[in-house]
Motif scaffolding. Structure first.
Motif, PDB file in Angstrom:
ATOM      1  N   GLY A   1       0.824  -1.200   0.000  1.00 33.78           N
ATOM      2  CA  GLY A   1       0.000   0.000   0.000  1.00 33.78           C
ATOM      3  C   GLY A   1       0.858   1.250   0.000  1.00 33.78           C
ATOM      4  N   ARG A   2       2.175   1.068   0.182  1.00 41.80           N
ATOM      5  CA  ARG A   2       3.117   2.184   0.253  1.00 41.80           C
ATOM      6  C   ARG A   2       4.013   2.271  -0.972  1.00 41.80           C
ATOM      7  NH1 ARG A   2       6.941   1.704   3.750  1.00 41.80           N
ATOM      8  NH2 ARG A   2       7.037   3.854   4.486  1.00 41.80           N
ATOM      9  N   GLU A   3       4.123   1.171  -1.732  1.00 42.49           N
ATOM     10  CA  GLU A   3       5.022   1.142  -2.881  1.00 42.49           C
ATOM     11  C   GLU A   3       4.524   0.096  -3.868  1.00 42.49           C
ATOM     12  OE1 GLU A   3       8.491  -1.873  -1.401  1.00 42.49           O
ATOM     13  OE2 GLU A   3       8.442   0.095  -0.445  1.00 42.49           O
ATOM     14  N   SER A   4       5.116   0.048  -5.042  1.00 45.50           N
ATOM     15  CA  SER A   4       4.675  -0.887  -6.070  1.00 45.50           C
ATOM     16  C   SER A   4       5.039  -2.317  -5.700  1.00 45.50           C
ATOM     17  CB  SER A   4       5.322  -0.532  -7.415  1.00 45.50           C
ATOM     18  OG  SER A   4       6.732  -0.642  -7.333  1.00 45.50           O
ATOM     19  N   GLY A   5       4.331  -3.257  -6.307  1.00 41.07           N
ATOM     20  CA  GLY A   5       4.537  -4.673  -6.041  1.00 41.07           C
ATOM     21  C   GLY A   5       3.206  -5.347  -5.788  1.00 41.07           C
ATOM     22  N   GLY A   6       3.096  -6.610  -6.178  1.00 42.81           N
ATOM     23  CA  GLY A   6       1.838  -7.314  -5.976  1.00 42.81           C
ATOM     24  C   GLY A   6       0.799  -6.934  -7.016  1.00 42.81           C
ATOM     25  N   LYS A   7      -0.456  -7.255  -6.725  1.00 41.82           N
ATOM     26  CA  LYS A   7      -1.539  -7.035  -7.670  1.00 41.82           C
ATOM     27  C   LYS A   7      -2.158  -5.652  -7.482  1.00 41.82           C
ATOM     28  CE  LYS A   7      -2.515 -11.974  -7.884  1.00 41.82           C
ATOM     29  NZ  LYS A   7      -3.484 -13.056  -7.606  1.00 41.82           N
TER      30      LYS A   7
ATOM     31  N   THR B   1      -5.154  -4.485  -7.842  1.00 39.86           N
ATOM     32  CA  THR B   1      -6.409  -4.399  -7.090  1.00 39.86           C
ATOM     33  C   THR B   1      -6.121  -4.277  -5.597  1.00 39.86           C
ATOM     34  OG1 THR B   1      -6.442  -6.824  -7.118  1.00 39.86           O
ATOM     35  CG2 THR B   1      -7.807  -5.689  -8.746  1.00 39.86           C
ATOM     36  N   TYR B   2      -5.261  -5.145  -5.106  1.00 40.52           N
ATOM     37  CA  TYR B   2      -4.890  -5.187  -3.687  1.00 40.52           C
ATOM     38  C   TYR B   2      -4.110  -3.940  -3.296  1.00 40.52           C
ATOM     39  CZ  TYR B   2      -2.607  -7.146   0.521  1.00 40.52           C
ATOM     40  OH  TYR B   2      -2.143  -7.371   1.788  1.00 40.52           O
ATOM     41  N   ASN B   3      -3.108  -3.578  -4.090  1.00 41.15           N
ATOM     42  CA  ASN B   3      -2.259  -2.432  -3.771  1.00 41.15           C
ATOM     43  C   ASN B   3      -3.068  -1.153  -3.684  1.00 41.15           C
ATOM     44  OD1 ASN B   3      -0.420  -4.407  -4.192  1.00 41.15           O
ATOM     45  ND2 ASN B   3       0.751  -3.351  -5.756  1.00 41.15           N
ATOM     46  N   SER B   4      -3.974  -0.963  -4.627  1.00 41.20           N
ATOM     47  CA  SER B   4      -4.773   0.265  -4.648  1.00 41.20           C
ATOM     48  C   SER B   4      -5.661   0.361  -3.408  1.00 41.20           C
ATOM     49  CB  SER B   4      -5.638   0.298  -5.912  1.00 41.20           C
ATOM     50  OG  SER B   4      -4.837   0.268  -7.074  1.00 41.20           O
ATOM     51  N   ALA B   5      -6.279  -0.758  -3.042  1.00 41.20           N
ATOM     52  CA  ALA B   5      -7.155  -0.757  -1.869  1.00 41.20           C
ATOM     53  C   ALA B   5      -6.358  -0.521  -0.593  1.00 41.20           C
ATOM     54  CB  ALA B   5      -7.921  -2.081  -1.788  1.00 41.20           C
ATOM     55  N   LYS B   6      -5.177  -1.121  -0.481  1.00 40.41           N
ATOM     56  CA  LYS B   6      -4.366  -0.940   0.719  1.00 40.41           C
ATOM     57  C   LYS B   6      -3.790   0.476   0.786  1.00 40.41           C
ATOM     58  CE  LYS B   6      -4.768  -5.026   2.608  1.00 40.41           C
ATOM     59  NZ  LYS B   6      -5.549  -5.190   3.860  1.00 40.41           N
ATOM     60  N   ALA B   7      -3.475   1.064  -0.358  1.00 41.10           N
ATOM     61  CA  ALA B   7      -3.023   2.458  -0.370  1.00 41.10           C
ATOM     62  C   ALA B   7      -4.143   3.376   0.101  1.00 41.10           C
ATOM     63  CB  ALA B   7      -2.561   2.849  -1.773  1.00 41.10           C
ATOM     64  N   ALA B   8      -5.363   3.109  -0.356  1.00 45.74           N
ATOM     65  CA  ALA B   8      -6.510   3.893   0.094  1.00 45.74           C
ATOM     66  C   ALA B   8      -6.716   3.741   1.592  1.00 45.74           C
ATOM     67  CB  ALA B   8      -7.770   3.455  -0.660  1.00 45.74           C
ATOM     68  N   LEU B   9      -6.475   2.536   2.118  1.00 42.66           N
ATOM     69  CA  LEU B   9      -6.646   2.289   3.548  1.00 42.66           C
ATOM     70  C   LEU B   9      -5.644   3.099   4.370  1.00 42.66           C
ATOM     71  CD1 LEU B   9      -8.158   0.727   5.732  1.00 42.66           C
ATOM     72  CD2 LEU B   9      -6.550  -1.170   5.390  1.00 42.66           C
ATOM     73  N   ILE B  10      -4.415   3.212   3.884  1.00 34.14           N
ATOM     74  CA  ILE B  10      -3.409   4.018   4.577  1.00 34.14           C
ATOM     75  C   ILE B  10      -3.826   5.487   4.592  1.00 34.14           C
ATOM     76  CG2 ILE B  10      -1.043   4.888   4.406  1.00 34.14           C
ATOM     77  CD1 ILE B  10      -0.221   2.066   3.501  1.00 34.14           C
TER      78      ILE B  10
ATOM     79  N   SER C   1      -2.221   2.292  11.300  1.00 31.91           N
ATOM     80  CA  SER C   1      -2.223   1.100  10.457  1.00 31.91           C
ATOM     81  C   SER C   1      -0.880   0.393  10.547  1.00 31.91           C
ATOM     82  CB  SER C   1      -2.559   1.437   8.996  1.00 31.91           C
ATOM     83  OG  SER C   1      -1.509   2.152   8.372  1.00 31.91           O
ATOM     84  N   ILE C   2      -0.923  -0.875  10.230  1.00 31.49           N
ATOM     85  CA  ILE C   2       0.257  -1.727  10.164  1.00 31.49           C
ATOM     86  C   ILE C   2       0.452  -2.141   8.710  1.00 31.49           C
ATOM     87  CG2 ILE C   2       1.210  -3.975  10.810  1.00 31.49           C
ATOM     88  CD1 ILE C   2       1.178  -2.199  13.156  1.00 31.49           C
ATOM     89  N   ALA C   3       1.694  -2.092   8.234  1.00 30.04           N
ATOM     90  CA  ALA C   3       2.010  -2.527   6.874  1.00 30.04           C
ATOM     91  C   ALA C   3       2.928  -3.742   6.950  1.00 30.04           C
ATOM     92  CB  ALA C   3       2.664  -1.398   6.089  1.00 30.04           C
ATOM     93  N   PRO C   4       2.356  -4.941   6.990  1.00 29.50           N
ATOM     94  CA  PRO C   4       3.208  -6.135   7.019  1.00 29.50           C
ATOM     95  C   PRO C   4       3.873  -6.373   5.663  1.00 29.50           C
ATOM     96  CG  PRO C   4       0.965  -6.603   7.804  1.00 29.50           C
ATOM     97  CD  PRO C   4       0.937  -5.294   7.098  1.00 29.50           C
ATOM     98  N   GLY C   5       5.019  -7.033   5.728  1.00 26.73           N
ATOM     99  CA  GLY C   5       5.647  -7.543   4.512  1.00 26.73           C
ATOM    100  C   GLY C   5       5.156  -8.965   4.269  1.00 26.73           C
ATOM    101  N   SER C   6       6.036  -9.832   3.800  1.00 30.86           N
ATOM    102  CA  SER C   6       5.669 -11.215   3.485  1.00 30.86           C
ATOM    103  C   SER C   6       5.625 -12.048   4.762  1.00 30.86           C
ATOM    104  CB  SER C   6       6.687 -11.799   2.503  1.00 30.86           C
ATOM    105  OG  SER C   6       6.680 -11.069   1.288  1.00 30.86           O
ATOM    106  N   ILE C   7       4.431 -12.519   5.101  1.00 29.40           N
ATOM    107  CA  ILE C   7       4.202 -13.259   6.334  1.00 29.40           C
ATOM    108  C   ILE C   7       3.801 -14.689   5.978  1.00 29.40           C
ATOM    109  CG2 ILE C   7       2.903 -13.354   8.478  1.00 29.40           C
ATOM    110  CD1 ILE C   7       4.678 -10.840   8.181  1.00 29.40           C
TER     111      ILE C   7
END
Length: 249
Positions: free
Chosen positions: A139-145, A147-156, A175-181
């Motif tokens: 949600g903070r930088e590019s990577g992943g899909k 749809t997901y990235n845009s929604a998480k960026a909006a959440l931040i 908010s919490i921004a996890p990496g690969s869990i």
């Protein structure tokens, strides 16, 4: 450290597996009263005794209202809301139908907005409360899909806006921004099972800590944010990623 969470009433969405389950258990271990919701709550293993489970679909507004009402009836007015429900879908933007974008936002963004609005009246009445949104480093930088990235960026962005709006009313929003869990029911476990060599290469190349994170490591940060030990933290997004993200802001 005594976090002072005994008796606090906590509602965790998507709280029956992975990060959500770890968050629910961490609050319960601190003495909080905890309710969780998820689409499936039958046959759940690993939740601590006393945690209330509520089944429903967080992508539907009427279901969100019902589940929040049930949680409040079961444990009392919510002191701490953790918007954890989320998931990834779609693919390349040019090949992803608009309906898939709408679904991603209902799951990852609008559910959090709606549950937050449902929680605010009781929090304002009490003069205190905490909302914690589980976003992503993507949600903070590019990577992943997308749809997901845009929604998480909006959440931040929503997190900061609501934090500023409610700070004077004693309500903190972060908010919490996890990496690969890595956890047994997650996408990373499926990818690891399918391509162990490729995923091992990814970890060695892209995660400076040299391993996946665990749900419990995310939960520990969430519990801290839910406590008064984080009383001067609001509007923040805390990265929990073992150094994975590329952003230095």
């Amino acid at each position: 450290m005594n976090l002072g969470l005994t008796g606090k009433r906590v509602f965790v969405t998507g709280g029956t597996k992975g990060i959500g389950k770890a968050i629910a258990n961490a609050f319960a271990a601190e003495g909080a009263k905890v309710a969780v919701c998820a689409r499936v709550t039958e046959g759940i293993e690993g939740l601590l005794a006393g945690i209330q489970t509520i089944s429903g679909d967080v992508t539907k507004a009427a279901e969100r209202e019902r589940m929040f009402a049930e949680a409040s009836a079961a444990i009392g007015p919510i002191d701490i809301l953790v918007n954890n429900a989320g998931g990834s879908n779609g693919g390349a933007i040019s090949e992803t139908a608009m309906d898939v974008f709408y679904e991603a936002f209902e799951l990852n963004y609008f559910s959090a907005v709606h549950f937050s609005k449902l929680a605010l009246p009781a929090m304002k009445s009490a003069g205190r409360g905490t909302i914690i949104n589980i976003s992503s480093i993507f949600g903070r930088e590019s990577g992943g899909k997308a749809t997901y990235n845009s929604a998480k960026a909006a959440l931040i962005s929503f997190t900061k806006a609501l934090a500023d709006e409610t700070a004077k009313q004693g309500i903190r929003v972060n908010s919490i921004a996890p990496g690969s869990i890595l956890h047994p029911t997650g996408n990373w476990q499926k990818r690891l099972d399918a391509d162990p060599e490729g995923i091992t290469e990814f970890v060695n190349r892209d995660i400076p800590a040299g391993r996946f994170g665990t749900p419990e490591e995310v939960a520990d940060v969430v519990v801290f944010l839910g406590s008064d030990k984080a009383s001067w933290v609001t509007g923040a997004t805390l990265v929990v990623d073992g150094g994975q993200s590329k952003s230095n802001i």
